[in-house]
Design an enzyme around this catalytic site. Structure first.
Site, short mmCIF file in Angstrom:
data_model
loop_
_atom_site.label_atom_id
_atom_site.label_comp_id
_atom_site.label_asym_id
_atom_site.label_seq_id
_atom_site.Cartn_x
_atom_site.Cartn_y
_atom_site.Cartn_z
N HIS A 125 -7.62 -0.40 5.46
CA HIS A 125 -6.54 0.46 5.97
C HIS A 125 -6.27 1.57 4.94
O HIS A 125 -6.26 2.75 5.26
CB HIS A 125 -5.31 -0.39 6.22
CG HIS A 125 -4.10 0.36 6.68
ND1 HIS A 125 -4.04 0.97 7.92
CD2 HIS A 125 -2.91 0.62 6.07
CE1 HIS A 125 -2.85 1.56 8.05
NE2 HIS A 125 -2.16 1.37 6.94
N ASP A 135 -0.39 -3.79 6.24
CA ASP A 135 -1.03 -3.24 7.44
C ASP A 135 -2.51 -3.63 7.53
O ASP A 135 -3.31 -2.90 8.11
CB ASP A 135 -0.91 -1.71 7.45
CG ASP A 135 0.52 -1.26 7.75
OD1 ASP A 135 1.38 -2.11 8.00
OD2 ASP A 135 0.75 -0.03 7.72
N HIS A 144 4.20 -4.38 10.93
CA HIS A 144 4.64 -3.72 12.16
C HIS A 144 4.74 -4.70 13.32
O HIS A 144 4.03 -5.72 13.35
CB HIS A 144 3.65 -2.61 12.57
CG HIS A 144 3.63 -1.45 11.63
ND1 HIS A 144 4.43 -0.35 11.79
CD2 HIS A 144 2.89 -1.22 10.52
CE1 HIS A 144 4.20 0.53 10.82
NE2 HIS A 144 3.26 0.02 10.03
N HIS A 187 0.85 -1.20 0.00
CA HIS A 187 0.00 0.00 0.00
C HIS A 187 0.88 1.25 0.00
O HIS A 187 2.09 1.16 0.16
CB HIS A 187 -1.01 -0.01 1.14
CG HIS A 187 -0.41 0.11 2.52
ND1 HIS A 187 0.42 -0.84 3.06
CD2 HIS A 187 -0.53 1.07 3.47
CE1 HIS A 187 0.76 -0.48 4.29
NE2 HIS A 187 0.22 0.69 4.56
N HIS A 224 1.37 3.98 1.91
CA HIS A 224 1.88 4.78 3.03
C HIS A 224 3.41 4.91 2.99
O HIS A 224 4.11 3.96 2.62
CB HIS A 224 1.44 4.17 4.37
CG HIS A 224 -0.01 4.43 4.66
ND1 HIS A 224 -0.74 3.67 5.54
CD2 HIS A 224 -0.86 5.38 4.17
CE1 HIS A 224 -1.98 4.13 5.59
NE2 HIS A 224 -2.08 5.17 4.77
N ASP A 255 5.70 4.88 5.17
CA ASP A 255 6.54 3.95 5.92
C ASP A 255 6.60 2.56 5.26
O ASP A 255 7.19 1.63 5.81
CB ASP A 255 6.09 3.85 7.39
CG ASP A 255 4.70 3.30 7.56
OD1 ASP A 255 3.83 3.59 6.70
OD2 ASP A 255 4.46 2.57 8.54
N HIS A 256 6.00 2.44 4.08
CA HIS A 256 6.13 1.21 3.28
C HIS A 256 6.75 1.48 1.91
O HIS A 256 7.04 0.55 1.18
CB HIS A 256 4.75 0.55 3.10
CG HIS A 256 4.20 0.04 4.39
ND1 HIS A 256 4.13 -1.29 4.72
CD2 HIS A 256 3.71 0.71 5.47
CE1 HIS A 256 3.64 -1.43 5.94
NE2 HIS A 256 3.37 -0.23 6.42
ZN LIG Z 1 -0.09 1.76 6.46
#
Ligand SMILES: [Zn+2]
Length: 255
Positions: A114, A133, A171, A56, A58, A60-61
């Site tokens: 998400h 996530d 995570h 996805h 985001h 942080d990915h």
């Molecule tokens: Zn995420």
């Protein structure tokens, strides 16, 4: 030959993971949270990065994608619905698409909730699922872009994978997730056992993942919202599963 994996921490609480096909030498990073730990894992294994499979959009990915692609000329596979928000995409995929990493093969499972375009990669022959996530150990992602109904349906799709599927999530949240899960199911013995085991792993500095779908079905309240005892336990006996799920998710947001 069976797939090999290497799991490592990135950023504050993200996981990075490499998936390696010994037969062809192909190696995929599942998401690219941070360049340095991914390169450290590549150096430690001697594997050469050939693909990045994105779950996805985001940051942080996806933050590491551009730099890794520039250096390794790897292929970037991403969800079609989020391709415009992800850098350097080569190939977009939707529900049911097949993604190859060398001779390894994944089915794409769309898991909106998400984010709206979130996908998971299921390598059925290798009994591996990379779920980003959407599903966490004893928890699930926040419902940021979709509806609780969508998220519940996405989680049910993952729950329907074979029990012996190893789940890699994005995570390390198991400790706080299990603390919360106990407030929903205080008498769940499988949950208590998982919590004790996870706390031991964490105290020893080890990750609590992967976990299996079979273990999650027994301990994760977000996968159990359609069980009468879970609904009754939060005062929602007889309510539809998606509503029970939404209430559990809302309580977790405030926990
Ligand atoms: Zn995420």
């Amino acid at each position: 030959m069976p797939a090999e994996t290497r799991l490592f921490r990135c950023r504050s609480d993200n996981y990075g993971v490499l998936l390696h096909d010994p037969e062809s030498g192909a190696t995929a990073a599942i998401d690219a949270p941070e360049v340095a730990p991914i390169e450290a894992a590549l150096n430690a294994t001697g594997w050469k990065l050939t693909d990045i499979l994105v779950t996805h959009h985001h940051a942080d990915h996806t933050d590491g994608i551009s730099a890794l692609k520039e250096k390794y000329k790897c292929r970037v596979v991403a969800p079609a619905a989020e391709a415009s928000k992800i850098p350097a995409v080569d190939e977009t995929v939707r529900e049911g698409a097949k993604v190859k990493v060398g001779t390894l093969s994944a089915n794409v499972i769309e898991t909106p909730g998400h984010t709206l375009g979130h996908i998971a990669y299921w390598f059925h022959a290798d009994k591996l699922a990379f779920v980003g996530d959407t599903l966490f150990s004893i928890g699930c992602g926040r419902v940021i872009e979709g509806t609780p109904q969508q998220m519940w349906q996405s989680l049910v799709k993952l729950r329907d994978l074979p029990n012996d599927t190893d789940v890699y999530c994005g995570h390390e949240y198991t400790a706080s997730n299990s603390k919360f899960a106990r407030t929903v199911e205080p008498n769940n013995k499988a949950l208590a056992a998982r919590e004790a085991e996870a706390n031991q792993e964490l105290a020893a500095g080890r990750p609590t993942i992967p976990v299996t779908i079979g273990e999650e079905k027994l301990a994760n309240p977000f996968l159990r919202a359609d069980l009468p005892e879970v609904a009754a336990g939060i005062g929602m006996a007889g309510k539809p599963a998606a509503e029970v799920f939404a209430e559990i998710r809302a309580r977790k947001n405030k926990f």
